[in-house]
Design a protein around this motif. Structure first.
Motif, PDB file in Angstrom:
ATOM      1  N   GLY A  81       0.811  -1.200   0.000  1.00  0.00           N
ATOM      2  CA  GLY A  81       0.000   0.000   0.000  1.00  0.00           C
ATOM      3  C   GLY A  81       0.847   1.254   0.000  1.00  0.00           C
ATOM      4  N   LYS A  82       0.189   2.371   0.354  1.00  0.00           N
ATOM      5  CA  LYS A  82       0.852   3.663   0.374  1.00  0.00           C
ATOM      6  C   LYS A  82       1.625   3.867   1.666  1.00  0.00           C
ATOM      7  CE  LYS A  82      -0.456   5.393  -3.610  1.00  0.00           C
ATOM      8  NZ  LYS A  82       0.505   5.862  -4.621  1.00  0.00           N
ATOM      9  N   ALA A  83       2.314   5.018   1.746  1.00  0.00           N
ATOM     10  CA  ALA A  83       3.060   5.355   2.941  1.00  0.00           C
ATOM     11  C   ALA A  83       2.136   5.395   4.154  1.00  0.00           C
ATOM     12  CB  ALA A  83       3.748   6.703   2.754  1.00  0.00           C
ATOM     13  N   LYS A  84       2.688   5.024   5.316  1.00  0.00           N
ATOM     14  CA  LYS A  84       1.899   4.973   6.538  1.00  0.00           C
ATOM     15  C   LYS A  84       2.283   6.132   7.447  1.00  0.00           C
ATOM     16  CE  LYS A  84       3.390   0.802   7.110  1.00  0.00           C
ATOM     17  NZ  LYS A  84       3.672  -0.566   7.608  1.00  0.00           N
ATOM     18  N   GLY A  85       1.273   6.729   8.081  1.00  0.00           N
ATOM     19  CA  GLY A  85       1.505   7.832   9.007  1.00  0.00           C
ATOM     20  C   GLY A  85       1.763   7.304  10.404  1.00  0.00           C
ATOM     21  N   VAL A  86       2.986   7.445  10.885  1.00  0.00           N
ATOM     22  CA  VAL A  86       3.366   6.959  12.206  1.00  0.00           C
ATOM     23  C   VAL A  86       3.071   8.042  13.239  1.00  0.00           C
ATOM     24  CG1 VAL A  86       5.264   6.115  13.638  1.00  0.00           C
ATOM     25  CG2 VAL A  86       5.141   5.480  11.211  1.00  0.00           C
ATOM     26  N   GLU A  87       2.179   7.734  14.176  1.00  0.00           N
ATOM     27  CA  GLU A  87       1.860   8.674  15.256  1.00  0.00           C
ATOM     28  C   GLU A  87       2.840   8.461  16.406  1.00  0.00           C
ATOM     29  OE1 GLU A  87      -2.152   9.957  16.432  1.00  0.00           O
ATOM     30  OE2 GLU A  87      -2.847   8.240  15.266  1.00  0.00           O
ATOM     31  N   LEU A  88       3.623   9.495  16.675  1.00  0.00           N
ATOM     32  CA  LEU A  88       4.589   9.447  17.767  1.00  0.00           C
ATOM     33  C   LEU A  88       4.167  10.435  18.847  1.00  0.00           C
ATOM     34  CD1 LEU A  88       7.798   9.289  15.586  1.00  0.00           C
ATOM     35  CD2 LEU A  88       6.975   7.466  17.071  1.00  0.00           C
ATOM     36  N   SER A  89       4.146   9.996  20.081  1.00  0.00           N
ATOM     37  CA  SER A  89       3.757  10.859  21.191  1.00  0.00           C
ATOM     38  C   SER A  89       4.962  11.654  21.687  1.00  0.00           C
ATOM     39  CB  SER A  89       3.202  10.018  22.338  1.00  0.00           C
ATOM     40  OG  SER A  89       4.236   9.233  22.910  1.00  0.00           O
ATOM     41  N   PHE A  90       4.680  12.639  22.528  1.00  0.00           N
ATOM     42  CA  PHE A  90       5.780  13.374  23.152  1.00  0.00           C
ATOM     43  C   PHE A  90       6.618  12.436  24.011  1.00  0.00           C
ATOM     44  CE2 PHE A  90       2.937  16.949  22.179  1.00  0.00           C
ATOM     45  CZ  PHE A  90       3.848  17.814  21.577  1.00  0.00           C
ATOM     46  N   ASN A  91       5.968  11.464  24.627  1.00  0.00           N
ATOM     47  CA  ASN A  91       6.706  10.500  25.432  1.00  0.00           C
ATOM     48  C   ASN A  91       7.622   9.636  24.573  1.00  0.00           C
ATOM     49  OD1 ASN A  91       7.181   9.193  28.069  1.00  0.00           O
ATOM     50  ND2 ASN A  91       6.292   7.418  27.063  1.00  0.00           N
ATOM     51  N   SER A  92       7.199   9.330  23.341  1.00  0.00           N
ATOM     52  CA  SER A  92       8.057   8.556  22.435  1.00  0.00           C
ATOM     53  C   SER A  92       9.386   9.273  22.221  1.00  0.00           C
ATOM     54  CB  SER A  92       7.367   8.352  21.086  1.00  0.00           C
ATOM     55  OG  SER A  92       6.195   7.585  21.199  1.00  0.00           O
ATOM     56  N   PHE A  93       9.312  10.577  21.935  1.00  0.00           N
ATOM     57  CA  PHE A  93      10.531  11.351  21.703  1.00  0.00           C
ATOM     58  C   PHE A  93      11.341  11.507  22.991  1.00  0.00           C
ATOM     59  CE2 PHE A  93       8.007  12.982  18.023  1.00  0.00           C
ATOM     60  CZ  PHE A  93       8.879  12.561  17.030  1.00  0.00           C
ATOM     61  N   LEU A  94      10.650  11.696  24.117  1.00  0.00           N
ATOM     62  CA  LEU A  94      11.337  11.828  25.399  1.00  0.00           C
ATOM     63  C   LEU A  94      12.110  10.556  25.734  1.00  0.00           C
ATOM     64  CD1 LEU A  94      11.889  13.218  28.142  1.00  0.00           C
ATOM     65  CD2 LEU A  94       9.711  12.273  28.940  1.00  0.00           C
ATOM     66  N   GLN A  95      11.446   9.407  25.625  1.00  0.00           N
ATOM     67  CA  GLN A  95      12.092   8.145  25.959  1.00  0.00           C
ATOM     68  C   GLN A  95      13.232   7.823  24.999  1.00  0.00           C
ATOM     69  OE1 GLN A  95      11.533   6.593  28.724  1.00  0.00           O
ATOM     70  NE2 GLN A  95       9.816   7.920  29.283  1.00  0.00           N
ATOM     71  N   SER A  96      13.039   8.108  23.716  1.00  0.00           N
ATOM     72  CA  SER A  96      14.089   7.866  22.730  1.00  0.00           C
ATOM     73  C   SER A  96      15.336   8.680  23.059  1.00  0.00           C
ATOM     74  CB  SER A  96      13.590   8.206  21.325  1.00  0.00           C
ATOM     75  OG  SER A  96      14.627   8.043  20.376  1.00  0.00           O
ATOM     76  N   ALA A  97      15.145   9.941  23.431  1.00  0.00           N
ATOM     77  CA  ALA A  97      16.280  10.805  23.769  1.00  0.00           C
ATOM     78  C   ALA A  97      16.985  10.316  25.029  1.00  0.00           C
ATOM     79  CB  ALA A  97      15.805  12.242  23.952  1.00  0.00           C
ATOM     80  N   LYS A  98      16.214   9.906  26.030  1.00  0.00           N
ATOM     81  CA  LYS A  98      16.810   9.410  27.272  1.00  0.00           C
ATOM     82  C   LYS A  98      17.613   8.137  27.023  1.00  0.00           C
ATOM     83  CE  LYS A  98      14.159   9.342  30.948  1.00  0.00           C
ATOM     84  NZ  LYS A  98      12.946   9.149  31.790  1.00  0.00           N
ATOM     85  N   ILE A  99      17.062   7.255  26.195  1.00  0.00           N
ATOM     86  CA  ILE A  99      17.768   6.015  25.868  1.00  0.00           C
ATOM     87  C   ILE A  99      19.057   6.318  25.103  1.00  0.00           C
ATOM     88  CG2 ILE A  99      17.638   3.894  24.500  1.00  0.00           C
ATOM     89  CD1 ILE A  99      14.575   3.918  25.202  1.00  0.00           C
ATOM     90  N   GLY A 143      17.097   1.148  13.734  1.00  0.00           N
ATOM     91  CA  GLY A 143      15.814   1.558  14.284  1.00  0.00           C
ATOM     92  C   GLY A 143      14.842   1.830  13.155  1.00  0.00           C
ATOM     93  N   ALA A 144      13.748   2.500  13.492  1.00  0.00           N
ATOM     94  CA  ALA A 144      12.705   2.774  12.510  1.00  0.00           C
ATOM     95  C   ALA A 144      11.907   3.981  12.974  1.00  0.00           C
ATOM     96  CB  ALA A 144      11.783   1.559  12.368  1.00  0.00           C
ATOM     97  N   THR A 145      11.102   4.514  12.070  1.00  0.00           N
ATOM     98  CA  THR A 145      10.199   5.592  12.464  1.00  0.00           C
ATOM     99  C   THR A 145       9.302   5.110  13.603  1.00  0.00           C
ATOM    100  OG1 THR A 145      10.177   6.334  10.157  1.00  0.00           O
ATOM    101  CG2 THR A 145       8.507   7.260  11.615  1.00  0.00           C
ATOM    102  N   GLU A 146       8.854   3.872  13.523  1.00  0.00           N
ATOM    103  CA  GLU A 146       7.951   3.300  14.528  1.00  0.00           C
ATOM    104  C   GLU A 146       8.578   3.193  15.909  1.00  0.00           C
ATOM    105  OE1 GLU A 146       6.612   1.597  10.512  1.00  0.00           O
ATOM    106  OE2 GLU A 146       8.499   2.163  11.494  1.00  0.00           O
ATOM    107  N   THR A 147       9.914   3.198  15.977  1.00  0.00           N
ATOM    108  CA  THR A 147      10.606   3.120  17.264  1.00  0.00           C
ATOM    109  C   THR A 147      11.155   4.477  17.689  1.00  0.00           C
ATOM    110  OG1 THR A 147      12.740   2.524  16.268  1.00  0.00           O
ATOM    111  CG2 THR A 147      11.245   0.708  16.820  1.00  0.00           C
ATOM    112  N   ALA A 148      10.745   5.536  16.987  1.00  0.00           N
ATOM    113  CA  ALA A 148      11.195   6.906  17.296  1.00  0.00           C
ATOM    114  C   ALA A 148      12.710   7.011  17.247  1.00  0.00           C
ATOM    115  CB  ALA A 148      10.657   7.377  18.646  1.00  0.00           C
ATOM    116  N   SER A 149      13.309   6.479  16.217  1.00  0.00           N
ATOM    117  CA  SER A 149      14.748   6.518  15.968  1.00  0.00           C
ATOM    118  C   SER A 149      15.419   5.228  16.434  1.00  0.00           C
ATOM    119  CB  SER A 149      15.391   7.748  16.598  1.00  0.00           C
ATOM    120  OG  SER A 149      16.667   7.990  16.027  1.00  0.00           O
ATOM    121  N   PHE A 150      16.721   5.287  16.711  1.00  0.00           N
ATOM    122  CA  PHE A 150      17.493   4.053  16.865  1.00  0.00           C
ATOM    123  C   PHE A 150      17.241   3.356  18.196  1.00  0.00           C
ATOM    124  CE2 PHE A 150      20.203   7.466  18.445  1.00  0.00           C
ATOM    125  CZ  PHE A 150      20.835   6.934  19.569  1.00  0.00           C
ATOM    126  N   VAL A 151      17.345   2.013  18.146  1.00  0.00           N
ATOM    127  CA  VAL A 151      17.139   1.192  19.339  1.00  0.00           C
ATOM    128  C   VAL A 151      18.366   0.334  19.661  1.00  0.00           C
ATOM    129  CG1 VAL A 151      14.634   1.121  19.184  1.00  0.00           C
ATOM    130  CG2 VAL A 151      15.983  -0.590  17.954  1.00  0.00           C
TER     131      VAL A 151
END
Length: 482
Positions: A151-169, A281-289
């Motif tokens: 299908g077409k591109a998918k819109g990944v909904e990322l919360s503020f907590n997603s970005f916060l946790q990704s940065a902390k990690i 990582g991936a967009t779905e994981t809010a950057s690298f894991v």
């Protein structure tokens, strides 16, 4: 400790530098004032809380100001790929329910079915607006589109907590300080680029905005601003090395991801003094894991690294039972930074998210030491120069051509781009042929240029399974030898 309120510019030291360009710099105090004035205009325009707002622009000061102003009024930014065609943009706007698009002057004259505002917005008065509400960690911070395997591109909904946790990690690896300077070396409409903004906000560091993202612009920024942190896709780093660009002494970490990384590239970077860390990582994981540092690369050069805690990597079979070290299966990721889900796509969300894990579709294995090895990126997805291409989307357009009976799109390895887009075509009249130029002319109105095949091959019929599925692997094997 970083706080959610950083996204509303409430926690940074106002005197510290926030943004650097070749022409000017802004402190956090100056940035906050510009954001407040812009947010005031957004309120006047009637931008409402939780409204999806599309943004089409390049990596510059005004893009960041607009994103932060959108957050102040409680709306949700939807960054759009600058390389999309008008048709692709129209489809995305319709799907994401955006009634307003803010675009730089180069794009603001497009005929689109939404209200289009050219930015930077003209400041009519000194009024400033700042949200007085507490920011909810679970609120959607951004919808970032990513190509899928169907299908077409998918819109990944990322919360503020997603970005916060990704940065902390990520801080476990990068050890941010107020003296750090992030080079904004990836497009802001991609998760890798957008995360540079969020990490800087959360830790009060500054962002360097190069004049362009090409080799010359990046080299100039490295020379003039001495960044301490940067993120590259393989093509960018390869071109810097080929042009004999060496890292500045202050550059502590270079994150390298976004596609297949050749051993030769990592080796060249290593010996040229680039402190490269391979990430996965991936967009779905809010950057690298996961991360593989330069020292670890010496022992495990093929690995994508180990999971940064509390992230967890699990390899599962088709029934999603965990496999033992060395066994190849699907890569599943547990992380507090995972997406909320796919916008307006509950079926795909349920398919990909389960019991706190994101099932990536990538194939790989873990060794006895817990290091991840990727055997195949998302099934059939092509990653060229850091851009994801869904072959199904390209095939759908190809077979609309009057002369084409059937088509298959697949990747071929390439020294410069990592992978290039190739197409095997079955013509309705076997004697007919299409040139690359003719094909580009037909496709350019519906597809971004990086999605257009760079090589064409002609087949009497496409190899298919007994269920009718095109066997792209056979085409890859056949034409990789050319």
């Amino acid at each position: 400790m970083p706080s959610i309120n950083a996204f509303l510019l409430r926690t940074q030291n106002p005197e510290l530098p926030a943004l650097h360009t070749k022409d000017s710099s802004l402190t956090y105090s100056e940035l906050k004032s510009r954001v407040g004035k812009t947010a005031s205009i957004l309120k006047e325009l009637g931008i409402s809380s939780s409204e999806n707002v599309a943004v089409l622009g390049k990596n510059d000061t005004e893009f960041i100001i607009l994103i932060l102003a959108i957050w102040q009024v409680g709306a949700v930014p939807v960054p759009i790929n600058l390389r999309f065609t008008q048709n692709e943009i129209m489809e995305l706007l319709n799907f994401s329910d955006c009634k307003v698009l803010f675009a730089t002057s180069n794009f603001s004259k497009m005929d689109l079915p939404v209200k289009v505002y050219s930015y930077p917005l003209k400041i009519k008065s000194g009024n400033e607006y700042f949200s007085s509400e507490e920011l909810s960690p679970d609120k959607t911070a951004a919808i970032i589109f990513t190509s899928g395997t169907s299908g077409k591109a998918k819109g990944v909904e990322l919360s503020f907590n997603s970005f916060l946790q990704s940065a902390k990690i990520g801080n476990q690896l990068l050890n941010y300080s107020n003296d750090d300077r992030w080079l904004a070396s990836l497009p802001f409409y991609h998760i890798g680029g957008f995360s540079i903004i969020t990490r800087a906000l959360l830790y009060g560091t500054s962002v360097i905005l190069p004049a362009s993202l090409n080799t010359e612009g990046l080299a100039s920024a490295l020379n003039n601003f001495s960044p301490t942190l940067a993120s590259f896709v393989p093509t960018q780093l390869k071109r810097l090395i080929e042009n004999n660009i060496t890292p500045n002494e202050e550059l502590r970490h270079v994150l390298l991801g976004g596609g297949h990384i050749e051993d030769k590239l990592f080796s060249s970077a290593f010996f040229d003094g680039w402190n490269v860390t391979k990430v996965y990582g991936a967009t779905e994981t809010a950057s690298f894991v996961t991360a593989l540092t330069r020292d670890e690369w010496l022992d495990k050069p093929k690995s994508a690294g180990k999971a940064l805690l509390p992230n967890l990597i699990r390899i599962v079979n088709e029934s999603r039972f965990q496999l033992s070290p060395g066994e190849i299966g699907e890569v599943a990721v547990f992380s507090p930074a995972l997406m909320k889900g796919y916008y307006k796509n509950e079926e795909e969300t349920v398919k990909k998210l389960s019991e706190g894990f994101y099932f990536s579709g990538d194939l790989g294995f873990l060794d006895e030491d817990g290091y991840l090895f990727i055997e195949a990126k998302r099934t059939d997805l092509i990653v060229t120069g850091g851009e994801n291409v869904n072959p199904n989307e390209v095939e759908k357009i190809l077979i609309e051509h009057d002369l084409i009976d059937d088509a298959a799109v697949f990747p071929l390895k390439d020294d410069e781009w990592g992978e290039i887009v190739a197409a095997a075509i079955v013509m309705k009249k076997k004697s007919h042929r299409l040139t690359i130029d003719e094909l580009e002319e037909f496709l350019k109105h519906d597809l971004a240029n990086y999605k257009i095949p760079q090589k064409i091959f002609y087949e009497k019929e496409l190899p298919r399974s007994e269920l009718g599925k095109v066997l792209r692997s056979k085409l890859i094997d056949k034409y990789s030898l050319d």
